[in-house]
Design an enzyme around this catalytic site. Structure first.
Site, PDB file in Angstrom:
ATOM      1  CG  HIS A  80      45.740  66.397  26.116  1.00 11.76           C
ATOM      2  ND1 HIS A  80      45.884  66.391  27.485  1.00 11.76           N
ATOM      3  CD2 HIS A  80      47.001  66.306  25.626  1.00 11.76           C
ATOM      4  CE1 HIS A  80      47.153  66.317  27.802  1.00 11.76           C
ATOM      5  NE2 HIS A  80      47.859  66.249  26.693  1.00 11.76           N
ATOM      6  CG  ASP A 217      43.538  65.730  29.919  1.00 12.06           C
ATOM      7  OD1 ASP A 217      43.206  64.939  29.020  1.00 12.06           O
ATOM      8  OD2 ASP A 217      44.310  66.683  29.745  1.00 12.06           O
ATOM      9  CB  SER A 655      50.273  64.559  27.814  1.00 10.52           C
ATOM     10  OG  SER A 655      50.469  65.939  27.909  1.00 10.52           O
TER      11      SER A 655
END
Length: 719
Positions: A80, A217, A655
């Site tokens: 992402h 991810d 992240s």
């Protein structure tokens, strides 16, 4: 040098739970005993050295975290985090989001999204006394803020004499302390590999913030520099950056109970906020944000439904809005019915009682604590009043306002320009403004603006911005048809959607802007004086808040220390370390059963529907069904693990953070938290808080067995 408040804040015995805290690297010797007890095999002192292993391999993407994993500048992060770069390189005919992307050679790598950066932190220094000098400390309001900004710009200019470096001065403890961060700013960033969305975004927004999770991810960039090794803009003859350090992959992964730590750049936490800030956020601000986000997503969906090209342009925005939409909804749900506000209020009242119990403390802190509460109430009222205005501005009107401001700032010596408009800021401004057409569609932008302009128009006249209304040709109470006509006129009268026209304005003078007939530029020029007046008013308030809030935090640190408790700084997008263990939960969410620490590829097959968010690639499903796991199967699970839970204290910005084992080897990438624990941004709950990592074994298995990224595995020394 005498101890700073930051170091004093952690000298006391630790009453906080071991897994709580996003620690600055220089703080880690203070928690060395706990690190070793939890299982760290490295000397904790090595983690304080930013240019040595493993810290020297950790980088920021300016919103996400990442790390070098090869001597040729290969960077691993979350899917992402590279998502927008995949989107802007996609077309309906070559849909890289759906199908994934792999550059088998460096020549095949694609430019990342405009403005993409890789920041390598090399130095952090306490500069508090050089920001809040004795002269600045005597000032209030805007004058105080201006003096501090002047000092910060001087510190940045001094630091950036080294070409290619980006330096910032970050605030800690609500403006009580300041640290200068020196980072190599790599501007040529290229997309190397991203799995299909059916892997990297498997489960989509349905599974976002949920457990069990089966999302791969991960994605890869590469950092490029000139042949001389300098940070430069994209050029075909640039060469891969050669980092001094990179992470070694631990192909054996981790098991439950293992020590794990995440190294990255957490964005914002709010654990030191006043009770009034907590109440405003959860009673009004977050609900308003959720409503606005839902409307934005609905408008984009409606306007792009039959336009695949437009949908691709907005894919990055959809993903980002969806993420925060669900995040805020989860926080509101956790807050409702909790005792968070009551506890925060009791803690705050206890602090004030402690302050008032001693004449010296009362004289030093009492007035500032009361002032902070009143000033923040003013700021909250302004936020509420201007909420719809911020959503009601066409994108290229905002661009025009930025360019008009730039033109005016460039008439000043560089050191006197507003931060954000100095020569050091121009490469990023050029990249962002120049690349806007790749994520823009006029009908979508206009529809979003109209949706919120109707709500802004319905506000009382006293809550309107007169300059904005005049520039757009609208007035309070105007109906939808008239608002739409006003928008049609201003959009039709501008050519800023043309990249060549838009970028040409970046070099124009204030006189050029004043002479323009472009509708967005005319509006920006008309709003300029009011914008500057509004900014000055905001800075007057912000300067007063900084003075009062810093004093409040100084009091809080002293109070907590007096009770034998540690006080770590809230996250602020600077490099932090959090540590804990791989661990499931003995309870699920909403009364569901216990959570195991790992999910496996069996869950991918079970969730696969063949459409929408649960559409795994057929080649992956075939490998799972054939049990073609190779060396990547966990000996206990007898299959490939996908994601795992840990007790790490993370938030947005983490992240892509490298999850490292006790030896500092890469075992996964942090990418999410669970919905019922994200309230930890405001109120840490050690029992419930879990973060989610994609397991390195799943990444490597996909790369080898599914996407055949043998070139990258070899580069990462995974044989």
């Amino acid at each position: 040098m005498k101890k700073t408040l930051l170091s004093l804040a952690i000298l006391a015995s630790f009453a906080a739970h071991a897994d709580e805290g996003m620690w600055m690297p220089q703080q880690l010797p203070q928690v060395a005993k706990q690190l070793k007890a939890d299982g760290l095999k490295l000397d904790p002192a090595t983690l304080t050295k930013l240019t040595e292993f493993p810290m020297g391999a950790i980088v920021s993407l300016g919103g996400c975290s990442a790390s070098f994993v090869s001597p040729q500048g290969l960077v691993i992060t979350n899917h992402h985090c590279v998502y927008n770069s995949v989107a802007v390189n996609s077309t309906p005919e070559r849909d890289l989001l759906a199908n994934g992307f792999l550059a088998k050679t460096m020549a095949e790598e694609l430019p990342a999204a405009p403005g993409s950066r890789v920041f390598v932190t090399e130095e952090v220094a306490n500069v508090s006394n050089r920001v809040i000098t004795p002269d600045a400390a005597k000032l209030t309001g805007k004058a105080r803020l201006d003096a501090m900004e002047k000092n910060q710009k001087s510190l940045v200019a001094e630091c950036e004499k080294d070409a290619g470096y980006r330096c910032t001065v970050a605030s800690f403890y609500g403006g009580l302390e300041f640290y200068r961060i020196k980072q190599l700013e790599i501007r040529d960033v290229r997309l190397v590999h991203a799995p299909p969305s059916g892997v990297g975004k498997f489960g989509g927004d349905t599974d976002n913030w949920m457990w069990p999770r089966h999302t791969g991810d991960y994605g890869f960039y590469r950092a490029y520099v000139s042949k001389e090794g300098k940070a430069v803009d994209f050029a075909k003859d640039n060469v891969p950056y050669r980092p001094k350090l990179w992470l070694k992959v631990a192909p054996e992964g981790v098991k439950e109970g293992d020590f794990v730590m995440a190294l990255g750049y957490p964005g914002r936490t709010n654990r030191h906020r006043l009770p009034s800030e907590v109440a405003f956020t959860f009673d009004w601000n977050y609900p308003a944000f959720v409503k606005a986000s839902g409307e934005t997503l609905a408008v984009i969906e409606r306007e792009t439904k039959n336009d695949p090209a437009a949908h691709l342009k907005y894919a990055g925005q959809i993903a980002s809005v969806n993420n925060y939409y669900k995040n805020r909804k989860g926080m509101i749900a956790s807050y409702e019915g909790s005792d968070i506000l009551a506890r925060k209020t009791a803690e705050h009242n206890a602090l004030k009682t402690w302050v008032n119990a001693n004449p010296q403390r009362k004289a030093e802190f009492g007035a500032d604590i009361e002032a902070a509460e009143k000033l923040i109430a003013q700021r909250d009222a302004q936020t509420k009043r201007e909420f719809f205005l911020s959503y009601s501005t066409p994108r290229f009107l905002n661009s025009a306002r930025t360019m008009v401001r730039l033109a005016n700032e460039r008439t000043k010596p560089d050191a006197e320009r507003k931060s954000g408009y100095q020569e050091r800021d121009l490469p990023r401004l050029n990249a962002v403004i120049g690349g806007q057409d790749r994520t823009y569609d006029e009908k979508v932008d206009k529809a979003i603006v109209l949706n919120f302009l109707k709500q802004y128009s319905a506000q009382p006249a006293a809550e309107h911005d007169a300059a904005f209304d005049a520039a757009l040709g609208i007035k309070p109470g105007m109906g939808e048809a008239d608002l739409k006509a006003a928008l049609d006129r201003i959009y039709a009268g501008s050519k800023l959607q043309d990249k060549s026209v838009r970028t040409a304005w970046l070099d124009k003078t204030p006189q050029d802007f004043k002479a323009s007939n472009d509708s967005f530029i005319k509006a920006a020029v008309a709003m300029y004086d009011a914008d500057m007046k509004h900014e000055a008013e905001e800075e007057e308030l912000a300067g007063n808040i900084q003075k009062a809030y810093a004093s409040y935090m100084k009091a809080k640190i002293a109070y907590m220390n007096s009770r034998g408790k540690a006080v770590y700084p809230d996250a602020n997008s600077t490099l932090r370390v959090t540590f804990g263990n791989v661990k499931g939960r003995d309870f699920g969410a909403d009364g569901t059963g216990a959570w195991t620490a790992f999910t496996t590829v069996k869950g991918v097959v079970a969730k696969h529907t063949g459409e929408g968010e649960f559409n795994a690639p057929e080649r992956q499903l075939a490998a799972i069904r054939a049990k073609d796991f190779g060396r990547w199967a966990d000996p206990k699970l007898k299959t490939v693990p996908v994601d795992f839970l840990a007790t790490l204290d993370i938030t947005g910005g983490n992240s892509g953070s490298a999850a490292l084992n006790a030896r500092g080897e890469l075992v996964g990438l942090a990418f999410d938290g669970t919905l019922d624990s994200i309230i930890s941004d405001w109120d840490f709950n050690a029992h419930a808080t879990r973060d989610i990592q994609v397991d390195i074994r799943y990444i490597l298995w996909n790369m080898q067995k599914v996407d055949h990224a043998d070139n990258l595995l070899k580069e990462m020394n995974v044989q």
